[in-house]
Write a protein that holds these residues in place. Structure first.
Motif, PDB file in Angstrom:
ATOM      1  N   VAL A 191      22.228 -12.659  32.025  1.00  0.00           N
ATOM      2  CA  VAL A 191      22.190 -12.092  30.683  1.00  0.00           C
ATOM      3  C   VAL A 191      20.919 -12.548  29.973  1.00  0.00           C
ATOM      4  O   VAL A 191      20.501 -13.689  30.110  1.00  0.00           O
ATOM      5  CB  VAL A 191      23.453 -12.551  29.901  1.00  0.00           C
ATOM      6  N   THR A 192      20.296 -11.646  29.234  1.00  0.00           N
ATOM      7  CA  THR A 192      19.075 -12.001  28.510  1.00  0.00           C
ATOM      8  C   THR A 192      19.371 -12.074  27.020  1.00  0.00           C
ATOM      9  O   THR A 192      20.448 -11.685  26.584  1.00  0.00           O
ATOM     10  CB  THR A 192      17.992 -10.930  28.725  1.00  0.00           C
ATOM     11  N   SER A 193      18.385 -12.546  26.265  1.00  0.00           N
ATOM     12  CA  SER A 193      18.634 -12.684  24.824  1.00  0.00           C
ATOM     13  C   SER A 193      18.888 -11.328  24.170  1.00  0.00           C
ATOM     14  O   SER A 193      19.537 -11.234  23.146  1.00  0.00           O
ATOM     15  CB  SER A 193      17.502 -13.442  24.148  1.00  0.00           C
ATOM     16  N   ARG A 194      18.380 -10.263  24.792  1.00  0.00           N
ATOM     17  CA  ARG A 194      18.655  -8.932  24.252  1.00  0.00           C
ATOM     18  C   ARG A 194      20.152  -8.608  24.347  1.00  0.00           C
ATOM     19  O   ARG A 194      20.716  -7.962  23.475  1.00  0.00           O
ATOM     20  CB  ARG A 194      17.835  -7.885  25.009  1.00  0.00           C
ATOM     21  N   ASN A 195      20.790  -9.083  25.448  1.00  0.00           N
ATOM     22  CA  ASN A 195      22.226  -8.879  25.591  1.00  0.00           C
ATOM     23  C   ASN A 195      23.004  -9.610  24.509  1.00  0.00           C
ATOM     24  O   ASN A 195      24.064  -9.170  24.082  1.00  0.00           O
ATOM     25  CB  ASN A 195      22.718  -9.367  26.955  1.00  0.00           C
ATOM     26  N   VAL A 196      22.458 -10.761  24.092  1.00  0.00           N
ATOM     27  CA  VAL A 196      23.103 -11.500  23.009  1.00  0.00           C
ATOM     28  C   VAL A 196      23.160 -10.606  21.771  1.00  0.00           C
ATOM     29  O   VAL A 196      24.199 -10.457  21.137  1.00  0.00           O
ATOM     30  CB  VAL A 196      22.340 -12.813  22.684  1.00  0.00           C
ATOM     31  N   ASP A 197      22.039  -9.949  21.470  1.00  0.00           N
ATOM     32  CA  ASP A 197      21.990  -9.048  20.313  1.00  0.00           C
ATOM     33  C   ASP A 197      23.044  -7.945  20.436  1.00  0.00           C
ATOM     34  O   ASP A 197      23.728  -7.621  19.479  1.00  0.00           O
ATOM     35  CB  ASP A 197      20.603  -8.402  20.194  1.00  0.00           C
ATOM     36  N   THR A 198      23.135  -7.380  21.633  1.00  0.00           N
ATOM     37  CA  THR A 198      24.110  -6.305  21.857  1.00  0.00           C
ATOM     38  C   THR A 198      25.533  -6.792  21.595  1.00  0.00           C
ATOM     39  O   THR A 198      26.331  -6.104  20.967  1.00  0.00           O
ATOM     40  CB  THR A 198      24.010  -5.799  23.316  1.00  0.00           C
ATOM     41  N   HIS A 199      25.834  -7.983  22.104  1.00  0.00           N
ATOM     42  CA  HIS A 199      27.187  -8.510  21.927  1.00  0.00           C
ATOM     43  C   HIS A 199      27.476  -8.841  20.465  1.00  0.00           C
ATOM     44  O   HIS A 199      28.566  -8.587  19.980  1.00  0.00           O
ATOM     45  CB  HIS A 199      27.402  -9.736  22.810  1.00  0.00           C
ATOM     46  N   VAL A 200      26.493  -9.427  19.788  1.00  0.00           N
ATOM     47  CA  VAL A 200      26.701  -9.747  18.373  1.00  0.00           C
ATOM     48  C   VAL A 200      26.953  -8.462  17.597  1.00  0.00           C
ATOM     49  O   VAL A 200      27.837  -8.376  16.753  1.00  0.00           O
ATOM     50  CB  VAL A 200      25.495 -10.522  17.784  1.00  0.00           C
ATOM     51  N   LYS A 201      26.190  -7.432  17.939  1.00  0.00           N
ATOM     52  CA  LYS A 201      26.337  -6.137  17.268  1.00  0.00           C
ATOM     53  C   LYS A 201      27.759  -5.612  17.463  1.00  0.00           C
ATOM     54  O   LYS A 201      28.397  -5.143  16.523  1.00  0.00           O
ATOM     55  CB  LYS A 201      25.299  -5.162  17.851  1.00  0.00           C
ATOM     56  N   ARG A 202      28.249  -5.714  18.700  1.00  0.00           N
ATOM     57  CA  ARG A 202      29.586  -5.206  18.989  1.00  0.00           C
ATOM     58  C   ARG A 202      30.660  -6.000  18.231  1.00  0.00           C
ATOM     59  O   ARG A 202      31.602  -5.430  17.690  1.00  0.00           O
ATOM     60  CB  ARG A 202      29.850  -5.263  20.498  1.00  0.00           C
ATOM     61  N   VAL A 203      30.493  -7.325  18.209  1.00  0.00           N
ATOM     62  CA  VAL A 203      31.460  -8.158  17.485  1.00  0.00           C
ATOM     63  C   VAL A 203      31.458  -7.772  16.006  1.00  0.00           C
ATOM     64  O   VAL A 203      32.507  -7.584  15.393  1.00  0.00           O
ATOM     65  CB  VAL A 203      31.137  -9.666  17.653  1.00  0.00           C
ATOM     66  N   ARG A 204      30.267  -7.606  15.444  1.00  0.00           N
ATOM     67  CA  ARG A 204      30.159  -7.209  14.037  1.00  0.00           C
ATOM     68  C   ARG A 204      30.875  -5.889  13.785  1.00  0.00           C
ATOM     69  O   ARG A 204      31.607  -5.743  12.814  1.00  0.00           O
ATOM     70  CB  ARG A 204      28.694  -7.023  13.661  1.00  0.00           C
ATOM     71  N   GLU A 205      30.646  -4.924  14.670  1.00  0.00           N
ATOM     72  CA  GLU A 205      31.277  -3.616  14.500  1.00  0.00           C
ATOM     73  C   GLU A 205      32.790  -3.744  14.539  1.00  0.00           C
ATOM     74  O   GLU A 205      33.497  -3.180  13.709  1.00  0.00           O
ATOM     75  CB  GLU A 205      30.803  -2.645  15.595  1.00  0.00           C
ATOM     76  N   LYS A 206      33.284  -4.521  15.505  1.00  0.00           N
ATOM     77  CA  LYS A 206      34.737  -4.684  15.629  1.00  0.00           C
ATOM     78  C   LYS A 206      35.327  -5.384  14.412  1.00  0.00           C
ATOM     79  O   LYS A 206      36.458  -5.111  14.023  1.00  0.00           O
ATOM     80  CB  LYS A 206      35.067  -5.475  16.895  1.00  0.00           C
ATOM     81  N   LEU A 207      34.555  -6.298  13.829  1.00  0.00           N
ATOM     82  CA  LEU A 207      35.069  -7.042  12.674  1.00  0.00           C
ATOM     83  C   LEU A 207      34.995  -6.226  11.384  1.00  0.00           C
ATOM     84  O   LEU A 207      35.562  -6.632  10.372  1.00  0.00           O
ATOM     85  CB  LEU A 207      34.304  -8.352  12.490  1.00  0.00           C
ATOM     86  N   GLY A 208      34.323  -5.099  11.424  1.00  0.00           N
ATOM     87  CA  GLY A 208      34.246  -4.238  10.245  1.00  0.00           C
ATOM     88  C   GLY A 208      33.733  -4.984   9.026  1.00  0.00           C
ATOM     89  O   GLY A 208      32.639  -5.550   9.060  1.00  0.00           O
ATOM     90  N   PRO A 209      34.549  -5.022   7.944  1.00  0.00           N
ATOM     91  CA  PRO A 209      34.079  -5.652   6.706  1.00  0.00           C
ATOM     92  C   PRO A 209      33.796  -7.152   6.864  1.00  0.00           C
ATOM     93  O   PRO A 209      33.054  -7.724   6.067  1.00  0.00           O
ATOM     94  CB  PRO A 209      35.230  -5.420   5.715  1.00  0.00           C
ATOM     95  N   ALA A 210      34.378  -7.805   7.872  1.00  0.00           N
ATOM     96  CA  ALA A 210      34.109  -9.240   8.069  1.00  0.00           C
ATOM     97  C   ALA A 210      32.878  -9.438   8.958  1.00  0.00           C
ATOM     98  O   ALA A 210      32.419 -10.558   9.162  1.00  0.00           O
ATOM     99  CB  ALA A 210      35.323  -9.935   8.691  1.00  0.00           C
ATOM    100  N   GLY A 211      32.333  -8.319   9.468  1.00  0.00           N
ATOM    101  CA  GLY A 211      31.157  -8.409  10.335  1.00  0.00           C
ATOM    102  C   GLY A 211      29.950  -9.010   9.642  1.00  0.00           C
ATOM    103  O   GLY A 211      29.111  -9.658  10.265  1.00  0.00           O
ATOM    104  N   GLU A 212      29.925  -8.817   8.332  1.00  0.00           N
ATOM    105  CA  GLU A 212      28.765  -9.312   7.573  1.00  0.00           C
ATOM    106  C   GLU A 212      28.745 -10.836   7.449  1.00  0.00           C
ATOM    107  O   GLU A 212      27.760 -11.393   6.990  1.00  0.00           O
ATOM    108  CB  GLU A 212      28.732  -8.661   6.186  1.00  0.00           C
ATOM    109  N   TYR A 213      29.820 -11.503   7.863  1.00  0.00           N
ATOM    110  CA  TYR A 213      29.788 -12.976   7.843  1.00  0.00           C
ATOM    111  C   TYR A 213      28.785 -13.504   8.864  1.00  0.00           C
ATOM    112  O   TYR A 213      28.328 -14.628   8.770  1.00  0.00           O
ATOM    113  CB  TYR A 213      31.168 -13.575   8.144  1.00  0.00           C
ATOM    114  N   ILE A 214      28.493 -12.670   9.877  1.00  0.00           N
ATOM    115  CA  ILE A 214      27.488 -13.086  10.871  1.00  0.00           C
ATOM    116  C   ILE A 214      26.137 -12.553  10.414  1.00  0.00           C
ATOM    117  O   ILE A 214      25.907 -11.348  10.405  1.00  0.00           O
ATOM    118  CB  ILE A 214      27.826 -12.540  12.274  1.00  0.00           C
ATOM    119  N   GLU A 215      25.258 -13.455  10.021  1.00  0.00           N
ATOM    120  CA  GLU A 215      23.961 -13.051   9.495  1.00  0.00           C
ATOM    121  C   GLU A 215      22.878 -13.169  10.558  1.00  0.00           C
ATOM    122  O   GLU A 215      22.925 -14.056  11.407  1.00  0.00           O
ATOM    123  CB  GLU A 215      23.582 -13.942   8.298  1.00  0.00           C
ATOM    124  N   THR A 216      21.915 -12.262  10.486  1.00  0.00           N
ATOM    125  CA  THR A 216      20.771 -12.331  11.385  1.00  0.00           C
ATOM    126  C   THR A 216      19.694 -13.197  10.743  1.00  0.00           C
ATOM    127  O   THR A 216      19.374 -13.016   9.575  1.00  0.00           O
ATOM    128  CB  THR A 216      20.183 -10.925  11.623  1.00  0.00           C
TER     129      THR A 216
END
Ligand code: CA
Length: 230
Positions: A191-216
């Motif tokens: 896995v590369t750091s780009r995959n990390v971005d993809t996974h974070v994005k997916r987690v954020r999407e799944k969390l919906g309104p709580a997704g914004e707790y994860i900041e870039t």
């Protein structure tokens, strides 16, 4: 038991003032004047936090940080970088290596002690992490592997949950992509750091309104908000 802090600082006057103030606040303090002394000190004693000047006479603070974070015996010790104006690049490298915070010279010792306390509190909270936690709209039962947002259950994969929990346990602290790769996926991974971005994005999407707790944090990685603010 008093918290033990290692102060790595070659400027004698400054290290004396910082050591004095930390001692006055009830910390146990050890001072190292060089990177080499610092690395020897952590081999011999246990520390709860390291205050690391980046500009040292022998090896650079960045190199010291790299060694600390690469060694499983010392990788968990929070590191606060002490930097000078114009050391932004080193600061970013330091965060990538897993440093927790930084102060810029000249800094207020009082503020430094407040930040140190807050980092130590969080480090302590994550070692004694409860099975369930709640923050704003988010509720997690890590033992049961279940997540709810606004009381609606959200299905996360084991890996997504690990990513979320790790960010949460270190909330308020920036986590570099490299560190997330190591801790969530393990060192031997394609896995590369780009995959990390993809996974974070997916987690954020799944969390919906709580997704914004994860900041870039641009150029560095991600940070879970210290407070929900809602
Ligand atoms: Ca220095």
């Amino acid at each position: 038991m008093a918290n033990r802090v290692l102060i790595v600082e070659d400027e004698r006057d400054l290290s004396r003032v910082v050591a004095y103030n930390f001692q006055k606040e009830g910390f146990d303090v050890v001072v190292a004047f060089t990177g080499d002394q610092a690395l020897r000190a952590v081999k011999e004693e246990r520390f709860d936090l390291i205050l690391l000047d980046l500009m040292l006479p022998d090896i650079s603070g960045i190199e010291v940080c790299r060694k600390l974070k690469a060694n499983p015996q010392t990788s968990q010790i929070p590191v606060v970088m002490v930097t000078a104006k114009g050391e932004e690049v080193d600061r970013i490298v330091g965060f990538e290596l897993g440093a927790d915070d930084y102060v810029v010279k000249p800094f207020s010792v009082r503020e430094l002690i407040l930040r140190t306390r807050s980092i130590l509190r969080r480090a302590d909270a994550s070692t004694h992490a409860p099975d369930r936690f709640e923050l704003g709209k988010l509720k997690v039962d890590r033992a049961a592997h279940r997540v709810w947002v606004e009381d609606k259950e959200v299905a996360l994969t084991a890996l997504e949950l690990r990513l979320l929990v790790m960010l949460y346990d270190r909330r308020g602290r920036v986590q570099s992509r490299e560190l997330l790769l190591d801790e969530v996926w393990g060192a031997d991974t394609d896995v590369t750091s780009r995959n990390v971005d993809t996974h974070v994005k997916r987690v954020r999407e799944k969390l919906g309104p709580a997704g914004e707790y994860i900041e870039t944090v641009r150029g560095v990685g991600y940070r879970f908000r210290a407070e929900s603010d809602t």
